[in-house]
Design an enzyme around this catalytic site. Structure first.
Site, mmCIF file in Angstrom:
data_model
loop_
_atom_site.group_PDB
_atom_site.id
_atom_site.type_symbol
_atom_site.label_atom_id
_atom_site.label_comp_id
_atom_site.label_asym_id
_atom_site.label_seq_id
_atom_site.Cartn_x
_atom_site.Cartn_y
_atom_site.Cartn_z
ATOM 1 N N GLN A 141 0.840 -1.203 0.000
ATOM 2 C CA GLN A 141 0.000 0.000 0.000
ATOM 3 C C GLN A 141 0.874 1.252 0.000
ATOM 4 O O GLN A 141 1.511 1.558 1.008
ATOM 5 C CB GLN A 141 -0.876 -0.040 1.266
ATOM 6 C CG GLN A 141 -1.780 1.141 1.465
ATOM 7 C CD GLN A 141 -2.321 1.178 2.900
ATOM 8 O OE1 GLN A 141 -1.771 0.538 3.802
ATOM 9 N NE2 GLN A 141 -3.375 1.932 3.119
ATOM 10 N N SER A 155 1.085 6.449 2.637
ATOM 11 C CA SER A 155 1.761 7.421 3.508
ATOM 12 C C SER A 155 3.000 7.999 2.854
ATOM 13 O O SER A 155 3.706 7.319 2.099
ATOM 14 C CB SER A 155 2.196 6.754 4.817
ATOM 15 O OG SER A 155 1.113 6.145 5.444
ATOM 16 N N SER A 176 4.690 -1.330 4.212
ATOM 17 C CA SER A 176 4.832 -2.729 4.615
ATOM 18 C C SER A 176 4.855 -3.605 3.368
ATOM 19 O O SER A 176 4.111 -3.355 2.406
ATOM 20 C CB SER A 176 3.636 -3.159 5.480
ATOM 21 O OG SER A 176 3.427 -2.258 6.521
ATOM 22 N N GLU A 214 -9.137 -1.403 5.747
ATOM 23 C CA GLU A 214 -7.896 -1.606 6.494
ATOM 24 C C GLU A 214 -8.189 -1.696 7.992
ATOM 25 O O GLU A 214 -7.678 -2.559 8.689
ATOM 26 C CB GLU A 214 -6.933 -0.443 6.231
ATOM 27 C CG GLU A 214 -5.635 -0.569 7.032
ATOM 28 C CD GLU A 214 -4.625 0.534 6.705
ATOM 29 O OE1 GLU A 214 -5.048 1.640 6.334
ATOM 30 O OE2 GLU A 214 -3.414 0.263 6.833
ATOM 31 N N GLU A 242 -5.609 8.690 17.784
ATOM 32 C CA GLU A 242 -6.183 10.048 17.868
ATOM 33 C C GLU A 242 -7.083 10.321 16.657
ATOM 34 O O GLU A 242 -8.183 10.862 16.789
ATOM 35 C CB GLU A 242 -5.068 11.110 17.916
ATOM 36 C CG GLU A 242 -4.232 11.120 19.190
ATOM 37 C CD GLU A 242 -3.179 10.015 19.221
ATOM 38 O OE1 GLU A 242 -2.974 9.332 18.194
ATOM 39 O OE2 GLU A 242 -2.553 9.824 20.283
HETATM 40 C C1 LIG Z 1 3.711 -0.955 11.521
HETATM 41 C C2 LIG Z 1 3.241 0.072 10.546
HETATM 42 C C3 LIG Z 1 2.967 -0.299 9.248
HETATM 43 C C4 LIG Z 1 2.550 0.655 8.306
HETATM 44 N N1 LIG Z 1 2.305 0.247 7.018
HETATM 45 C C5 LIG Z 1 1.936 1.164 6.092
HETATM 46 C C6 LIG Z 1 1.755 0.777 4.726
HETATM 47 O O1 LIG Z 1 1.917 -0.384 4.354
HETATM 48 N N2 LIG Z 1 1.431 1.728 3.824
HETATM 49 C C7 LIG Z 1 1.226 3.030 4.185
HETATM 50 O O2 LIG Z 1 0.886 3.829 3.313
HETATM 51 N N3 LIG Z 1 1.417 3.443 5.470
HETATM 52 C C8 LIG Z 1 1.768 2.542 6.429
HETATM 53 N N4 LIG Z 1 1.966 2.934 7.738
HETATM 54 C C9 LIG Z 1 1.894 4.363 8.052
HETATM 55 C C10 LIG Z 1 0.710 4.781 8.893
HETATM 56 O O3 LIG Z 1 -0.485 4.733 8.164
HETATM 57 C C11 LIG Z 1 1.025 6.201 9.391
HETATM 58 O O4 LIG Z 1 2.135 6.103 10.250
HETATM 59 C C12 LIG Z 1 -0.130 6.818 10.128
HETATM 60 O O5 LIG Z 1 -1.165 7.122 9.240
HETATM 61 C C13 LIG Z 1 0.298 8.114 10.868
HETATM 62 O O6 LIG Z 1 0.945 8.988 10.036
HETATM 63 P P1 LIG Z 1 2.359 9.633 10.447
HETATM 64 O O7 LIG Z 1 3.255 8.528 10.863
HETATM 65 O O8 LIG Z 1 2.781 10.513 9.324
HETATM 66 O O9 LIG Z 1 2.064 10.519 11.747
HETATM 67 P P2 LIG Z 1 1.489 11.995 11.783
HETATM 68 O O10 LIG Z 1 0.299 12.093 10.903
HETATM 69 O O11 LIG Z 1 2.595 12.957 11.551
HETATM 70 O O12 LIG Z 1 0.991 12.097 13.284
HETATM 71 C C14 LIG Z 1 1.890 12.352 14.389
HETATM 72 C C15 LIG Z 1 1.061 12.388 15.669
HETATM 73 O O13 LIG Z 1 0.125 13.491 15.607
HETATM 74 C C16 LIG Z 1 -1.200 13.025 15.837
HETATM 75 N N5 LIG Z 1 -2.147 13.769 15.013
HETATM 76 C C17 LIG Z 1 -1.990 14.089 13.701
HETATM 77 N N6 LIG Z 1 -3.075 14.765 13.258
HETATM 78 C C18 LIG Z 1 -3.933 14.875 14.303
HETATM 79 C C19 LIG Z 1 -5.236 15.470 14.480
HETATM 80 N N7 LIG Z 1 -5.865 16.072 13.467
HETATM 81 N N8 LIG Z 1 -5.822 15.381 15.692
HETATM 82 C C20 LIG Z 1 -5.191 14.761 16.741
HETATM 83 N N9 LIG Z 1 -3.953 14.202 16.637
HETATM 84 C C21 LIG Z 1 -3.340 14.244 15.430
HETATM 85 C C22 LIG Z 1 -1.168 11.551 15.442
HETATM 86 O O14 LIG Z 1 -2.195 10.826 16.092
HETATM 87 C C23 LIG Z 1 0.225 11.129 15.887
HETATM 88 O O15 LIG Z 1 0.214 10.826 17.260
HETATM 89 C C24 LIG Z 1 2.391 2.012 8.702
HETATM 90 C C25 LIG Z 1 2.670 2.384 10.029
HETATM 91 C C26 LIG Z 1 3.093 1.433 10.932
HETATM 92 C C27 LIG Z 1 3.380 1.873 12.343
#
Ligand SMILES: Cc1cc2nc3c(=O)[nH]c(=O)nc-3n(C[C@H](O)[C@H](O)[C@H](O)COP(=O)(O)OP(=O)(O)OC[C@H]3O[C@@H](n4cnc5c(N)ncnc54)[C@H](O)[C@@H]3O)c2cc1C
Length: 400
Positions: free
Chosen positions: A113, A116, A154, A237, A370
């Site tokens: 996928q 991100s 992933s 998902e 969140e």
């Molecule tokens: C094990 C694992 C596997 C993954 N696999 C995939 C994959 O295969 N493909 C893919 O595309 N992605 C994948 N991801 C990514 C995952 O979808 C993102 O990490 C997730 O959507 C959060 O985005 P970010 O890491 O950019 O955090 P950010 O969006 O930068 O968030 C940082 C923090 O701010 C908080 N936050 C952000 N916006 C708000 C809001 N509006 N209100 C309150 N709090 C907020 C969040 O909750 C978080 O605590 C994976 C992640 C993990 C951990």
């Protein structure tokens, strides 16, 4: 007319009489099972199903397991089965459904996928990977040229195909200028680099897309409708991550309960209380997942899947924390710190230290807790939405 349970049992019996799993090549058997409509029975005929009720699937799977038939190793293609397949079924055209669904189900083609990005996770709609249409394309077919970077992907190291969201029109507001594609992970310009996690291994990767050419026939849904298609994928998902219902005292609570039984010398009154509370929470979450599955059988997954995903993440973190505390120092010994890229994540086959660290990701993957709380607040409880001042402005004018 839909098929009922008795008819389905008869069809499985007939299939097994004509296709003896002990005498057949594994893949030939799986392909024949797909062609007989016994792969995912709720899918339409011709696409691995019989248009039957989704809740009849366990009956079919159990009958195959009882006959000693090989399964399609669903744990190795979780993104394909849990997310890509329902999206292709719903938004793909006939040609796409026929091309992709069969090798996806049999496990011949693994999916990942590409959603991100370094600057777009929770706020996925702000993503910056660009898709520019090239009318010249190849032959009579237009192509898209894709440039950008994805992260946390992933299974990208094993995948043949990816579901990809990219920005096709930066002049539109962020949700409206997106288009959804199927990306060939072996195409020139796709570069996959592993990312080592807190657990020591690399389940996911960063993926660089440089001038990747995607034929227009690999577009899923209309141009500019990528957000609607992606929402469908994300709902699936959350159900795929949170909606699995293990047996009673199965999964992580089963592992903790086993440790408790094996080590009476480590028990304390306080830990006993905690374990019982976790056991009850695990059972409540399991039963809620079952209810969600029934709801799913009646239609598409809705925002309610978010609640089970939150419960699942919190519970996994609480149980793995309990396990470490209960086992004490031996629990802290880490089982395997060598760098490798696993085929899939197996909590049960690793030590308590791995389980504790890996569970941290449960409240991030598939939407953070969140963000899911926001979804529940707005779409289930009807509370006032977060203020979103960037919703109607052209994406290219948004500060980044
Ligand atoms: C094990 C694992 C596997 C993954 N696999 C995939 C994959 O295969 N493909 C893919 O595309 N992605 C994948 N991801 C990514 C995952 O979808 C993102 O990490 C997730 O959507 C959060 O985005 P970010 O890491 O950019 O955090 P950010 O969006 O930068 O968030 C940082 C923090 O701010 C908080 N936050 C952000 N916006 C708000 C809001 N509006 N209100 C309150 N709090 C907020 C969040 O909750 C978080 O605590 C994976 C992640 C993990 C951990």
């Amino acid at each position: 007319m839909t098929v009922d349970a008795d008819e389905l049992r008869g069809i499985v019996r007939g299939f097994l009489a004509a296709n003896d799993p002990r005498g057949m090549d594994r893949l030939d058997f799986l392909r024949a099972r797909f062609d007989a409509g016994l792969a995912w029975v709720h899918f339409p005929a011709g696409l691995g199903g019989l248009g039957a009720a989704r809740e009849l699937q366990p009956l079919v799977d159990a009958a195959f397991a009882e006959a000693g038939a090989p399964d399609n190793r669903p744990h190795l293609n979780s993104i394909g089965l849990g997310m890509a397949a329902p999206t292709i079924l719903r938004f793909g055209n006939d040609e796409q459904r026929r091309r992709y669904l069969r090798p996806l189900w049999t496990g011949e083609e693994i999916w990942c996928q590409l959603f991100s990005e370094p600057g777009a996770g929770s706020d996925l709609a702000s993503l910056a990977t660009r898709a520019v249409r090239d009318e010249a394309g190849v032959g009579s077919e237009a192509e898209w040229v894709v440039d950008g970077q994805k992260v946390w992907t992933s299974l990208a190291h094993r995948a043949r195909w990816a579901i990809l969201v990219a920005r096709s029109d930066p002049d539109q507001p962020k949700h409206q200028g997106l288009t959804y594609f199927i990306c060939d992970m072996t195409a020139p310009g796709v570069e996959v680099r592993p990312l080592r996690q807190i657990t020591g291994e690399a389940e996911f990767n960063e993926v660089f897309l440089t001038g990747v050419r995607i034929p227009d026939s690999q577009r899923l849904g209309e141009i500019g409708q990528g957000w609607q298609v992606a929402l469908g994928t994300l709902m699936n998902e959350r159900v795929a991550i949170g909606g699995r219902a293990p047996a009673r005292e199965g999964g992580l609570i089963g592992i903790a309960a086993e440790a408790w039984r094996e080590h009476p010398e480590k028990r304390t009154h306080g830990l006993h209380n905690r374990l019982l509370r976790l056991w009850v929470d695990a059972e409540a979450t399991r039963l809620t997942s079952l209810r969600l599955r029934q709801q799913l059988a009646a239609g598409d997954p809705g925002p309610e899947g978010s609640a089970v995903k939150i419960a699942f993440a919190e519970l996994n973190q609480a149980i793995t924390g309990f396990e470490l505390e209960f086992l004490g120092e031996p629990g802290l010994a880490y089982d395997d710190w060598t760098f490798h890229q696993p085929e899939f994540t197996d909590f049960a086959k690793r030590g308590p230290g791995f389980r504790y660290l890996r569970a941290k990701g449960n409240s991030i993957e598939g939407g953070t807790t969140e963000i899911l709380r926001n979804i529940i607040a707005e779409r289930v409880l009807g509370l006032p939405p977060e203020s979103r001042t960037d919703k109607d402005r052209p994406w290219k004018e948004l500060p980044r």
